[in-house]
Write a protein that holds these residues in place. Structure first.
Motif, PDB file in Angstrom:
ATOM      1  N   LYS A   1       5.701   3.683  15.785  1.00  0.00           N
ATOM      2  CA  LYS A   1       4.870   3.968  14.605  1.00  0.00           C
ATOM      3  C   LYS A   1       4.381   5.416  14.621  1.00  0.00           C
ATOM      4  O   LYS A   1       4.312   6.079  13.574  1.00  0.00           O
ATOM      5  CB  LYS A   1       3.676   3.023  14.561  1.00  0.00           C
ATOM      6  N   LYS A   2       4.024   5.907  15.803  1.00  0.00           N
ATOM      7  CA  LYS A   2       3.555   7.288  15.927  1.00  0.00           C
ATOM      8  C   LYS A   2       4.607   8.262  15.410  1.00  0.00           C
ATOM      9  O   LYS A   2       4.288   9.198  14.653  1.00  0.00           O
ATOM     10  CB  LYS A   2       3.232   7.585  17.397  1.00  0.00           C
TER      11      LYS A   2
ATOM     12  N   THR B   1       5.367   7.904  11.447  1.00  0.00           N
ATOM     13  CA  THR B   1       4.430   8.553  10.532  1.00  0.00           C
ATOM     14  C   THR B   1       4.729  10.035  10.359  1.00  0.00           C
ATOM     15  O   THR B   1       4.241  10.659   9.404  1.00  0.00           O
ATOM     16  CB  THR B   1       2.977   8.394  11.027  1.00  0.00           C
TER      17      THR B   1
END
Length: 256
Positions: free
Chosen positions: A30-31, A34
């Motif tokens: 997810k990091k 984004t």
């Protein structure tokens, strides 16, 4: 891709019971997600463990896998959750999609299923072809430590869990033999399904072969296919790699 190496994946529901709770890689992905835009490609996505979790957070995903049963399970789960994920059945050593991506990843140690140099070359060439310049490919693989490779060739206890369907215990054992010439570990996984009194009701055995790659070998392999390693970690918490690692998490960027 060696399609005779699929015994572990013939029962997608069993696979999910044993693996779906694994979350260590999700926040890491997810990091990086984004930081990108557009559609993310999940290579060797299996039943969609990571794909679905990212889609729930609003990211656009394509899941690619060669195994029809695993993809069918993934498709069913995404429909049940009303998630719009494009599931594609193709060989990951030569996949062809109609778009490029800013982020491609492969988790669950799937990189080890590419057993030959030709398989690895095909995978990395395909990833490069679908990745935008300067963008990132992330994957994990088991670290070839002495402890990992030189496991006893006898039946060894690995883990236990409770089958959610029967609520009965399952004991899991492995037998391991490493072929140092081919850099392939031959695993037999033995699942013993027990009743509430501890008696064995059923025993299932599956075979799998996994390729190991050493760090310097990985560096040369990725460089040859147009990638620069940005980060090399021992876990999904971004701990620097060391000689006692069990995993090798690679973040690399397409530079040509």
């Amino acid at each position: 891709m060696n399609k005779d190496n699929f015994e572990e994946y013939e029962d997608p529901s069993l696979y999910d019971h044993e693996n779906d709770s694994f979350m260590d890689d999700i926040d890491f992905l997810k990091k990086w997600a984004t930081k990108q835009s557009g559609t993310i490609i999940d290579i060797a996505c299996g039943t969609g463990r990571a794909t679905i979790k990212l889609a729930r957070d609003g990211f656009s995903l394509i899941g690619v896998d060669v195994h029809g049963k695993m993809l069918e399970a993934a498709r069913k789960k995404s429909l049940e959750q009303n998630l719009d994920i494009d599931w594609v059945q193709q060989d990951c050593t030569d996949f062809h999609l109609d778009k490029k991506s800013q982020l491609i990843y492969s988790v669950g140690n799937s990189f080890q299923h590419f057993l030959t140099n030709e398989d690895q070359d095909g995978l990395l060439a395909s990833v490069n072809r679908h990745l935008e310049m300067g963008r990132v490919f992330i994957f994990g693989t088991r670290f070839p430590s002495t402890e990992e490779l030189l496991q006893p060739s006898t039946e060894e206890y690995w883990r236990s869990y409770v089958d959610p369907n029967t609520e009965e215990k399952v004991d899991v054992f492995t037998i391991s033999t490493y072929d140092s010439l081919e850099q392939i570990q031959h695993y037999v996984t033995i699942r013993k399904f027990l009743d509430h009194n501890g008696n064995i009701l059923e025993e299932k055995r599956t075979n799998i072969r996994l390729r190991y790659v050493f760090p310097k070998e990985m560096e040369r392999l990725l460089e040859a296919h147009g990638f620069e390693i940005l980060h090399l970690y021992k876990d999904w918490n971004e701990t620097p790699i060391s000689a006692d690692s069990y995993q090798m998490i690679v973040v690399c960027r397409k530079d040509r």
